[in-house]
Scaffold this motif. Structure first.
Motif, PDB file in Angstrom:
ATOM      1  N   ALA A  24      19.167 121.336  78.592  1.00 56.11           N
ATOM      2  CA  ALA A  24      17.997 120.553  78.999  1.00 56.11           C
ATOM      3  C   ALA A  24      17.033 120.386  77.833  1.00 56.11           C
ATOM      4  O   ALA A  24      16.564 119.275  77.546  1.00 56.11           O
ATOM      5  N   LEU A  25      16.736 121.473  77.141  1.00 49.43           N
ATOM      6  CA  LEU A  25      15.820 121.405  76.006  1.00 49.43           C
ATOM      7  C   LEU A  25      16.379 120.554  74.880  1.00 49.43           C
ATOM      8  O   LEU A  25      15.654 119.790  74.239  1.00 49.43           O
ATOM      9  N   VAL A  28      16.129 116.786  75.962  1.00 50.71           N
ATOM     10  CA  VAL A  28      14.727 116.345  76.026  1.00 50.71           C
ATOM     11  C   VAL A  28      14.155 116.205  74.623  1.00 50.71           C
ATOM     12  O   VAL A  28      13.427 115.254  74.326  1.00 50.71           O
ATOM     13  N   ARG A  29      14.487 117.145  73.741  1.00 49.73           N
ATOM     14  CA  ARG A  29      13.993 117.073  72.363  1.00 49.73           C
ATOM     15  C   ARG A  29      14.512 115.815  71.667  1.00 49.73           C
ATOM     16  O   ARG A  29      13.780 115.164  70.917  1.00 49.73           O
ATOM     17  N   GLU A  30      15.760 115.454  71.923  1.00 56.14           N
ATOM     18  CA  GLU A  30      16.309 114.233  71.327  1.00 56.14           C
ATOM     19  C   GLU A  30      15.620 112.991  71.880  1.00 56.14           C
ATOM     20  O   GLU A  30      15.380 112.028  71.156  1.00 56.14           O
ATOM     21  N   ARG A  31      15.303 113.016  73.164  1.00 54.86           N
ATOM     22  CA  ARG A  31      14.616 111.871  73.765  1.00 54.86           C
ATOM     23  C   ARG A  31      13.211 111.720  73.218  1.00 54.86           C
ATOM     24  O   ARG A  31      12.783 110.625  72.870  1.00 54.86           O
ATOM     25  N   ALA A 106      17.037 117.342  82.195  1.00 56.42           N
ATOM     26  CA  ALA A 106      16.618 116.670  80.969  1.00 56.42           C
ATOM     27  C   ALA A 106      16.325 115.187  81.213  1.00 56.42           C
ATOM     28  O   ALA A 106      15.371 114.630  80.665  1.00 56.42           O
ATOM     29  N   VAL A 107      17.146 114.561  82.039  1.00 54.96           N
ATOM     30  CA  VAL A 107      16.985 113.130  82.302  1.00 54.96           C
ATOM     31  C   VAL A 107      15.682 112.848  83.054  1.00 54.96           C
ATOM     32  O   VAL A 107      15.020 111.834  82.805  1.00 54.96           O
ATOM     33  N   VAL A 116      11.303 123.146  80.751  1.00 52.77           N
ATOM     34  CA  VAL A 116      11.259 124.606  80.850  1.00 52.77           C
ATOM     35  C   VAL A 116      10.773 125.034  82.230  1.00 52.77           C
ATOM     36  O   VAL A 116      11.314 125.962  82.842  1.00 52.77           O
ATOM     37  N   GLN A 117       9.748 124.350  82.737  1.00 52.75           N
ATOM     38  CA  GLN A 117       9.220 124.695  84.058  1.00 52.75           C
ATOM     39  C   GLN A 117      10.270 124.497  85.149  1.00 52.75           C
ATOM     40  O   GLN A 117      10.422 125.341  86.039  1.00 52.75           O
ATOM     41  N   LEU A 118      11.000 123.385  85.091  1.00 49.88           N
ATOM     42  CA  LEU A 118      12.043 123.131  86.082  1.00 49.88           C
ATOM     43  C   LEU A 118      13.178 124.146  85.965  1.00 49.88           C
ATOM     44  O   LEU A 118      13.730 124.590  86.968  1.00 49.88           O
TER      45      LEU A 118
END
Length: 199
Positions: A24-25, A28-31, A106-107, A116-118
């Motif tokens: 997920a991280l 998200v970082r790539e997005r 992540a999406v 992180v919260q999710l």
């Protein structure tokens, strides 16, 4: 003994949380850093991005699982009564389903903090509703249905059966893990494809 009972459960919980959080991280970082925009102009589609993430984190998860099983069996003397190949299949399916959920998080996440919260919310739900603390049979039907949507619920049951009882009769849980993986990966692919199209 208590350690033998909780050892396989801890293994399943660790694998799910690491797989969900790491993938997920990473996505998200790539997005948020604009890498997805590069994917849009590069000859790479959404499915290839997801496949790359899944393969790489499956390898990492496999190494972590092998080290953890070695620690449980070799150091803590937890019995390994079942077929190691069957245990490996269960671990692989838990990882695959967990990666699917991580990609889905992540999406739908707008930032690393939200991801992180999710992931932590999922970890709390997994601790309380997966059978780790309380037996699944003690929950009401709606809560039990939600519990079976968590990969770790099936992972705990399968790993305890394989390691402590020599095998499992709950073969439907392998199919359940595969179903979770297929659905979450498909939804993640659809969401990522839309994001790359709009990028």
């Amino acid at each position: 003994q208590v350690l033998a009972y909780f050892g396989p459960a801890v293994l399943a919980l660790i694998l799910q949380h690491l797989a969900v959080t790491l993938v997920a991280l990473a996505l998200v970082r790539e997005r948020t850093s604009g890498v997805i925009e590069l994917f849009r102009v590069a000859p790479v589609n959404a499915w290839e991005v997801i496949a790359g993430k899944v393969l790489s984190y499956m390898l990492i998860g496999g190494f972590i699982a092998a080290a953890t099983v070695g620690l449980l069996v070799g150091v803590f003397n937890i019995p390994m009564l079942g077929d190691p190949a069957t245990l490996a299949v269960a671990i692989a399916l838990v990882l695959l389903a967990s990666l699917g959920i991580g990609l889905l998080i992540a999406v739908i996440s707008d930032s690393e903090r939200q991801a992180v919260q999710l992931s932590l919310l999922l970890l709390l739900a997994s601790v309380f509703f997966s059978g780790f603390v309380l037996a699944i049979s003690e929950f009401t039907e709606p809560v039990r249905a939600l519990a079976y949507l968590l990969p770790v619920t099936h992972g705990i049951s399968l790993m305890q059966d394989i390691m402590l009882r020599g095998g499992t009769t709950q073969n439907w849980q392998f199919a359940a893990l595969m179903a979770i993986a297929v659905v979450t990966l498909a939804v993640s692919w659809f969401g990522l494809r839309r994001g790359m199209t709009r990028a």
